[in-house]
Write a protein that holds these residues in place. Structure first.
Motif, PDB file in Angstrom:
ATOM      1  N   ARG A  44       0.845  -1.200   0.000  1.00  0.00           N
ATOM      2  CA  ARG A  44       0.000   0.000   0.000  1.00  0.00           C
ATOM      3  C   ARG A  44       0.878   1.247   0.000  1.00  0.00           C
ATOM      4  N   LYS A  45       1.944   1.199   0.807  1.00  0.00           N
ATOM      5  CA  LYS A  45       2.858   2.349   0.909  1.00  0.00           C
ATOM      6  C   LYS A  45       3.571   2.610  -0.418  1.00  0.00           C
ATOM      7  N   THR A  46       4.146   1.560  -1.014  1.00  0.00           N
ATOM      8  CA  THR A  46       4.906   1.761  -2.250  1.00  0.00           C
ATOM      9  C   THR A  46       3.975   2.152  -3.409  1.00  0.00           C
ATOM     10  N   MET A  47       2.721   1.664  -3.373  1.00  0.00           N
ATOM     11  CA  MET A  47       1.771   2.035  -4.413  1.00  0.00           C
ATOM     12  C   MET A  47       1.460   3.532  -4.317  1.00  0.00           C
ATOM     13  N   LEU A  48       1.292   4.005  -3.090  1.00  0.00           N
ATOM     14  CA  LEU A  48       1.011   5.421  -2.841  1.00  0.00           C
ATOM     15  C   LEU A  48       2.181   6.291  -3.302  1.00  0.00           C
ATOM     16  N   ILE A  49       3.392   5.852  -2.957  1.00  0.00           N
ATOM     17  CA  ILE A  49       4.595   6.585  -3.365  1.00  0.00           C
ATOM     18  C   ILE A  49       4.670   6.625  -4.899  1.00  0.00           C
ATOM     19  N   GLY A  50       4.331   5.493  -5.519  1.00  0.00           N
ATOM     20  CA  GLY A  50       4.409   5.399  -6.969  1.00  0.00           C
ATOM     21  C   GLY A  50       3.377   6.255  -7.697  1.00  0.00           C
ATOM     22  N   MET A  51       2.217   6.459  -7.045  1.00  0.00           N
ATOM     23  CA  MET A  51       1.152   7.211  -7.714  1.00  0.00           C
ATOM     24  C   MET A  51       1.217   8.706  -7.440  1.00  0.00           C
ATOM     25  N   MET A  52       1.967   9.090  -6.407  1.00  0.00           N
ATOM     26  CA  MET A  52       2.035  10.499  -6.021  1.00  0.00           C
ATOM     27  C   MET A  52       2.416  11.458  -7.149  1.00  0.00           C
ATOM     28  N   ILE A  54       1.823  11.320 -10.327  1.00  0.00           N
ATOM     29  CA  ILE A  54       0.896  11.383 -11.462  1.00  0.00           C
ATOM     30  C   ILE A  54       0.076  12.691 -11.504  1.00  0.00           C
ATOM     31  N   PRO A  55      -0.553  13.112 -10.382  1.00  0.00           N
ATOM     32  CA  PRO A  55      -1.322  14.369 -10.468  1.00  0.00           C
ATOM     33  C   PRO A  55      -0.449  15.582 -10.792  1.00  0.00           C
ATOM     34  N   LEU A  56       0.846  15.492 -10.478  1.00  0.00           N
ATOM     35  CA  LEU A  56       1.761  16.609 -10.740  1.00  0.00           C
ATOM     36  C   LEU A  56       1.836  16.959 -12.228  1.00  0.00           C
ATOM     37  N   VAL A  57       1.696  15.942 -13.106  1.00  0.00           N
ATOM     38  CA  VAL A  57       1.750  16.182 -14.552  1.00  0.00           C
ATOM     39  C   VAL A  57       0.675  17.199 -14.946  1.00  0.00           C
TER      40      VAL A  57
END
Ligand SMILES: [Zn+2]
Length: 100
Positions: A44-52, A54-57
């Motif tokens: 769950r933690k690494t998925m969150l880190i990985g998706m963070m 994306i909204p920045l684009v």
């Protein structure tokens, strides 16, 4: 750094990183060879880190005047940085745990 749940040995950053970028659910321990899985809480933690990033684009071009391509390159750089810190958060488990 993650510790093997079978032999109790700590994996190095490099050993963990190589296993992470293969994107396979089972990761063989470099010491005992036993298959290890990322624990549910760690996933769950690494998925969150990985998706963070994306909204920045989408947000970056609005707030900073960057073009979408420049924002995309920046996000790729940020993502690479985030993947490189993932071994610090990784926790191992002997079995494949369900997500929730
Ligand atoms: Zn081991």
């Amino acid at each position: 750094m993650p510790t093997c749940q079978n032999c109790g040995k700590k994996w190095s950053w490099k050993q963990t990183f190589i296993r992470l970028v293969r994107f396979r659910t089972a990761m063989a321990c470099p010491y005992c060879g036993e298959e290890q899985y990322e624990s549910a809480s760690s996933r769950r933690k690494t998925m969150l880190i990985g998706m963070m990033p994306i909204p920045l684009v989408f947000i970056l071009p609005y707030i900073s005047g960057l073009t979408i391509w420049m924002a995309l390159i920046l996000v790729i750089v940020i993502s690479a940085g985030m993947i490189s810190v993932m071994p610090f958060f990784l926790k191992l488990s002997n079995e494949l745990e369900p997500y929730w």
